[in-house]
Enzyme design. Structure first.
Site, PDB file in Angstrom:
ATOM      1  N   ASP A  32       0.849  -1.192   0.000  1.00 51.05           N
ATOM      2  CA  ASP A  32       0.000   0.000   0.000  1.00 51.05           C
ATOM      3  C   ASP A  32       0.886   1.244   0.000  1.00 51.05           C
ATOM      4  O   ASP A  32       1.892   1.325   0.707  1.00 51.05           O
ATOM      5  CB  ASP A  32      -0.909  -0.014   1.238  1.00 51.05           C
ATOM      6  CG  ASP A  32      -2.069   0.957   1.105  1.00 51.05           C
ATOM      7  OD1 ASP A  32      -3.220   0.496   0.996  1.00 51.05           O
ATOM      8  OD2 ASP A  32      -1.822   2.189   1.100  1.00 51.05           O
ATOM      9  N   ILE A  33       0.490   2.242  -0.777  1.00 50.43           N
ATOM     10  CA  ILE A  33       1.279   3.479  -0.916  1.00 50.43           C
ATOM     11  C   ILE A  33       1.226   4.325   0.366  1.00 50.43           C
ATOM     12  O   ILE A  33       2.099   5.161   0.586  1.00 50.43           O
ATOM     13  CB  ILE A  33       0.774   4.285  -2.146  1.00 50.43           C
ATOM     14  CG1 ILE A  33       1.839   5.200  -2.686  1.00 50.43           C
ATOM     15  CG2 ILE A  33      -0.515   5.026  -1.828  1.00 50.43           C
ATOM     16  CD1 ILE A  33       1.501   5.788  -4.059  1.00 50.43           C
ATOM     17  N   HIS A 102     -10.307  -5.446  -3.189  1.00 55.45           N
ATOM     18  CA  HIS A 102      -8.965  -5.678  -2.627  1.00 55.45           C
ATOM     19  C   HIS A 102      -9.065  -6.049  -1.165  1.00 55.45           C
ATOM     20  O   HIS A 102      -9.853  -5.487  -0.421  1.00 55.45           O
ATOM     21  CB  HIS A 102      -8.055  -4.458  -2.797  1.00 55.45           C
ATOM     22  CG  HIS A 102      -8.657  -3.163  -2.334  1.00 55.45           C
ATOM     23  ND1 HIS A 102      -9.580  -2.464  -3.074  1.00 55.45           N
ATOM     24  CD2 HIS A 102      -8.470  -2.455  -1.205  1.00 55.45           C
ATOM     25  CE1 HIS A 102      -9.933  -1.367  -2.426  1.00 55.45           C
ATOM     26  NE2 HIS A 102      -9.281  -1.344  -1.277  1.00 55.45           N
ATOM     27  N   HIS A 104      -7.052  -5.881   2.292  1.00 55.22           N
ATOM     28  CA  HIS A 104      -5.916  -5.280   3.003  1.00 55.22           C
ATOM     29  C   HIS A 104      -5.332  -6.360   3.911  1.00 55.22           C
ATOM     30  O   HIS A 104      -6.072  -7.010   4.668  1.00 55.22           O
ATOM     31  CB  HIS A 104      -6.378  -4.132   3.903  1.00 55.22           C
ATOM     32  CG  HIS A 104      -6.920  -2.935   3.182  1.00 55.22           C
ATOM     33  ND1 HIS A 104      -6.180  -1.791   2.967  1.00 55.22           N
ATOM     34  CD2 HIS A 104      -8.153  -2.691   2.653  1.00 55.22           C
ATOM     35  CE1 HIS A 104      -6.929  -0.896   2.338  1.00 55.22           C
ATOM     36  NE2 HIS A 104      -8.130  -1.421   2.143  1.00 55.22           N
TER      37      HIS A 104
END
Ligand code: AMP
Length: 116
Positions: A32-33, A102, A104
């Site tokens: 994750d960014i 998605h 996480h």
């Protein structure tokens, strides 16, 4: 199916760079960014599915592959024993901001419950 205006489809096609750490026939995973924990990985299906609400009968193998990827990545990241969390937000009210399914995967710190 790939959606041209979908950020995660563009990561899948290589248009947008990401640190990809796992690939299979059905799913990929990348960091994750904006990580919310020491390990924060997103696991996405290759096929564009916008939200959980868009799942259909027959999608079970795709969803299963996301969880099997989470298990494998958690082990590789050294999280399996201490614990980790996998979570999927559905729609804006639950915090979904990218409309390509998605999971996480979060770990590496204490995770409280309930989440905010
Ligand atoms: P959600 O809010 O559940 O839809 O999660 C979307 C996640 O995508 C957020 O945690 C973002 O930080 C992450 N994200 C957004 N853009 C990128 C990107 N270019 N590369 C990696 N992660 C991203």
């Amino acid at each position: 199916m790939i959606a041209e205006d979908c950020l995660f489809c563009r990561i899948l096609s290589g248009d947008i760079p990401a640190e990809i750490i796992h690939e299979s026939d059905t799913a990929i995973a990348f960091r994750d960014i904006n990580p919310q924990a020491p390990t924060h990985v997103l696991i996405i299906p290759r096929r564009h599915i916008a939200t959980i609400n868009d799942l259909e009968p027959g999608d079970e193998p795709v969803i299963g592959s996301l969880y099997l990827a989470a298990k494998q990545i958690a082990a590789e990241e050294g999280l399996a024993e201490d614990g980790y969390r996998v979570v999927m937000n559905c729609n804006e009210g639950a915090g979904q901001s990218v409309f390509h399914l998605h999971l996480h995967l979060l770990g590496g710190r204490r995770l409280d419950w309930p989440p905010g």
